[in-house]
Design a protein around this motif. Structure first.
Motif, PDB file in Angstrom:
ATOM      1  N   THR A 196      35.001  32.714  38.382  1.00  0.00           N
ATOM      2  CA  THR A 196      34.159  33.409  39.348  1.00  0.00           C
ATOM      3  C   THR A 196      34.988  34.342  40.219  1.00  0.00           C
ATOM      4  O   THR A 196      34.635  35.508  40.434  1.00  0.00           O
ATOM      5  CB  THR A 196      33.422  32.395  40.243  1.00  0.00           C
ATOM      6  OG1 THR A 196      32.621  31.545  39.423  1.00  0.00           O
ATOM      7  CG2 THR A 196      32.541  33.106  41.256  1.00  0.00           C
ATOM      8  N   VAL A 197      36.116  33.837  40.713  1.00  0.00           N
ATOM      9  CA  VAL A 197      36.967  34.620  41.607  1.00  0.00           C
ATOM     10  C   VAL A 197      37.481  35.877  40.898  1.00  0.00           C
ATOM     11  O   VAL A 197      37.537  36.965  41.478  1.00  0.00           O
ATOM     12  CB  VAL A 197      38.143  33.771  42.111  1.00  0.00           C
ATOM     13  CG1 VAL A 197      39.103  34.611  42.949  1.00  0.00           C
ATOM     14  CG2 VAL A 197      37.637  32.589  42.928  1.00  0.00           C
ATOM     15  N   PHE A 198      37.859  35.725  39.632  1.00  0.00           N
ATOM     16  CA  PHE A 198      38.390  36.852  38.860  1.00  0.00           C
ATOM     17  C   PHE A 198      37.374  37.358  37.841  1.00  0.00           C
ATOM     18  O   PHE A 198      37.736  37.816  36.748  1.00  0.00           O
ATOM     19  CB  PHE A 198      39.679  36.430  38.155  1.00  0.00           C
ATOM     20  CG  PHE A 198      40.766  35.998  39.088  1.00  0.00           C
ATOM     21  CD1 PHE A 198      41.502  36.928  39.808  1.00  0.00           C
ATOM     22  CD2 PHE A 198      41.029  34.641  39.292  1.00  0.00           C
ATOM     23  CE1 PHE A 198      42.499  36.530  40.683  1.00  0.00           C
ATOM     24  CE2 PHE A 198      42.024  34.230  40.155  1.00  0.00           C
ATOM     25  CZ  PHE A 198      42.768  35.178  40.859  1.00  0.00           C
ATOM     26  N   ALA A 199      36.107  37.272  38.214  1.00  0.00           N
ATOM     27  CA  ALA A 199      35.041  37.698  37.296  1.00  0.00           C
ATOM     28  C   ALA A 199      35.131  39.186  36.982  1.00  0.00           C
ATOM     29  O   ALA A 199      34.823  39.603  35.858  1.00  0.00           O
ATOM     30  CB  ALA A 199      33.677  37.361  37.883  1.00  0.00           C
ATOM     31  N   GLY A 200      35.560  39.998  37.948  1.00  0.00           N
ATOM     32  CA  GLY A 200      35.648  41.437  37.726  1.00  0.00           C
ATOM     33  C   GLY A 200      36.573  41.793  36.584  1.00  0.00           C
ATOM     34  O   GLY A 200      36.161  42.443  35.598  1.00  0.00           O
ATOM     35  N   PRO A 201      37.869  41.394  36.649  1.00  0.00           N
ATOM     36  CA  PRO A 201      38.762  41.680  35.526  1.00  0.00           C
ATOM     37  C   PRO A 201      38.302  41.053  34.209  1.00  0.00           C
ATOM     38  O   PRO A 201      38.456  41.663  33.144  1.00  0.00           O
ATOM     39  CB  PRO A 201      40.099  41.074  35.980  1.00  0.00           C
ATOM     40  CG  PRO A 201      40.018  41.032  37.467  1.00  0.00           C
ATOM     41  CD  PRO A 201      38.586  40.795  37.786  1.00  0.00           C
ATOM     42  N   LEU A 202      37.735  39.843  34.280  1.00  0.00           N
ATOM     43  CA  LEU A 202      37.292  39.185  33.052  1.00  0.00           C
ATOM     44  C   LEU A 202      36.097  39.906  32.443  1.00  0.00           C
ATOM     45  O   LEU A 202      36.000  40.039  31.210  1.00  0.00           O
ATOM     46  CB  LEU A 202      36.936  37.723  33.333  1.00  0.00           C
ATOM     47  CG  LEU A 202      36.564  36.875  32.117  1.00  0.00           C
ATOM     48  CD1 LEU A 202      37.662  36.936  31.055  1.00  0.00           C
ATOM     49  CD2 LEU A 202      36.293  35.433  32.520  1.00  0.00           C
ATOM     50  N   ILE A 203      35.208  40.414  33.274  1.00  0.00           N
ATOM     51  CA  ILE A 203      34.079  41.198  32.764  1.00  0.00           C
ATOM     52  C   ILE A 203      34.590  42.484  32.119  1.00  0.00           C
ATOM     53  O   ILE A 203      34.110  42.917  31.062  1.00  0.00           O
ATOM     54  CB  ILE A 203      33.089  41.519  33.894  1.00  0.00           C
ATOM     55  CG1 ILE A 203      32.253  40.288  34.239  1.00  0.00           C
ATOM     56  CG2 ILE A 203      32.162  42.669  33.505  1.00  0.00           C
ATOM     57  CD1 ILE A 203      31.259  39.875  33.178  1.00  0.00           C
TER      58      ILE A 203
END
Length: 521
Positions: A470-477
């Motif tokens: 969740t915290v690093f959802a941006g890079p993972l997306i």
């Protein structure tokens, strides 16, 4: 050193580790060190591969320098890199949990000397299935992990485990037989089992033959992924196994099936004529699975039915097969591997503290073990898709993909996705009320067993990783979006395996007998 050479490591390291673990079967501590060391190195290599893949797009290793037509080729794109990395830290966490559980509960009936080699073989089979660049090598990976899973499922030799394993073995054999039929049919139609060459040549095969081959392979992979109506075996097989085994099975084995379906529908059969079938199967999986979960009174069976249900989300994204839906599917696969495995480990802790997973016999755990309440609550809310957790992010992407499709069936799937999420919350709330809030049974009030730090610590680590999604959802997306683009375009994969422009130079001609041959331009 060329990064491609490391593609063999996720397969070879666990195989070598399994051999050493078997040789050290009489020295428990050394065997444990070998297993944990092997999976730790495997995790580091998976992280390096994921980094290099993100830089170079696709890595290809031709074993023995044979051409893809004749030899084994290992291929890793962004989807493969993500699957290898997620599976590596999950298998390592579960192994640490299993080792602590064995020591604390004095499980003498379980042949621990066999557990470690079988577990490492399972990891090797999963990695081989992810990296396989041809259908037959993928089949070999499936068979390696299935052979290991047969052993792991029957550890302890109790009547319930043997009975459940019998069902699992029969289903797996049927699936493997169908997979072989699909491979043979594919080879008869296009003259190769290499995935990239199949993708090039299959476009020129008669559509009825294409449809038949696709359908056979889809049934084989659907059985492995437990997609409705091929999912009845799972809720009876998984809950009887030891908790660590169930955690790995639930997190990884069904995702191997989903991974194979993604390759099938994006690489071999893009713009499939049976996308409607995929969406219908997704809808029934969502609904039947979650209603089954609500009806259960045992925590492990509740989680097993939610597993069936949430496989429907991934099938939903594959059936829509748009950029946003495939991005959400890749993200959701990583999310679900982590969260589902964590929940089964938490269920094992509940069983350790409460002595059972029967919800009618549990209660008061929020007061007796508040730390356990947290370890269960966080992944449970994530599974239900509570904002802003990763489960919510993935489901929103799938819903947006369905809305963009705009068909009646897509809108029905959108509604069922929202309904399933709400009903998942209801099923989790039922578990929470009975296990954590209702009156404490006498046996729990009197006996409060000490939980080993490694059991709770490994579970807490996976909980933290699920929160990191969740915290690093941006890079993972962003990573998932690149993976989805590569999957849907196909050209980067074909050029990486066959060489630049090779796809354009292959011309497939159908002969009168229904077979085929490759002729140069």
């Amino acid at each position: 050193m060329s990064p491609e050479i490391l593609l063999a490591a996720p397969v070879m390291l666990p195989l070598l580790g399994a051999a050493f673990a078997l040789l050290t079967r009489h020295r428990t501590r050394l065997q444990l060190a070998v297993s944990i060391g092997t999976l730790s190195v495997n995790l580091v290599i998976a992280a390096l591969l994921m980094y290099w893949i993100n830089e170079n797009n696709i890595l290809v290793l031709q074993i023995g320098k044979w051409t893809p037509t004749l030899g084994i080729v290992l291929v890793a794109d962004r989807l493969t890199g993500l699957m290898l990395f997620v599976s590596s830290f999950v298998t390592l966490g579960v192994l640490i949990y299993a080792s602590a559980q064995t020591i604390s509960e004095h499980i003498e009936s379980t042949p621990i000397a066999i557990f470690h080699p079988s577990y490492l073989l399972l990891v090797a089979g999963v990695s081989n299935a992810f990296l396989a660049g041809d259908l037959f090598n993928m089949y070999v990976g499936f068979e390696i992990l299935l052979a290991a899973s047969f052993v792991l499922l029957t550890l302890g030799g109790s009547a319930s485990r043997v009975r459940a394993a019998t069902t699992y073995v029969i289903v797996s054999m049927v699936s493997s037989l169908l997979f072989l039929v699909g491979i043979a049919s594919c080879y008869a139609a296009v003259g190769t089992v290499n995935l990239a060459e199949i993708a090039v040549r299959m476009d020129h095969v008669d559509h009825r033959v294409r449809l038949l081959i696709e359908f056979v392979l889809l049934i084989a992979f659907g059985l492995k992924a437990a997609i409705f109506p091929l999912s009845a075996w799972l809720p009876d097989s998984y809950p009887t196994a030891p908790v660590p085994v169930t955690a790995v099975f639930a997190g990884l084995l069904t995702k191997v099936g989903i991974y194979a379906i993604i390759r099938l529908e994006t690489l071999m059969f893009p713009e499939s004529e049976i996308s409607t079938v995929l969406l219908v199967a997704a809808g029934f999986s969502l609904v039947i699975g979650i209603f089954g979960a609500i009806a259960q009174t045992d925590l492990k069976r509740v989680l097993s039915f939610t597993l069936v249900s949430h496989m429907g989300y991934m099938m939903f994204g594959i059936g829509i097969s748009s950029q946003i839906s495939m991005t959400a599917t890749v993200f959701y696969v990583a999310h679900h591997i982590t969260v589902q495995s964590t929940l089964f480990l938490a269920a094992g802790l509940i069983e350790h503290v409460g002595g059972t997973t029967n919800l009618a016999k549990l209660g008061g755990l929020a007061k007796a073990a508040p730390w356990l309440a947290i370890l269960f609550f966080v992944p449970a809310m994530n599974l239900a898709g509570v904002p802003p957790m990763s489960g919510f992010i993935g489901k929103v992407g799938l819903v947006i993909g369905g809305i963009e499709r705009g068909s009646v069936l897509a809108w029905i799937l959108v509604a069922l996705s929202v309904l399933t999420s709400l009903l998942t919350m209801y099923a989790i709330a039922k578990v929470w009320n009975r296990a954590f809030w209702q009156e404490t049974p006498e046996q729990i009030a009197k006996d409060k067993p000490v939980t080993p730090l490694l059991m709770s610590g490994s579970t807490a680590t996976l909980v933290a990783i699920s929160l990191a999604l969740t915290v690093f959802a941006g890079p993972l997306i962003g990573y998932s979006e690149s993976a989805a683009s590569s999957l849907l375009e196909r050209v980067p994969y074909l050029n990486a395996v066959l060489g630049d422009g090779a796809a354009d130079r292959l011309v497939f001609n159908i002969d009168d007998a229904g077979g085929g041959q490759v002729a140069p331009e």
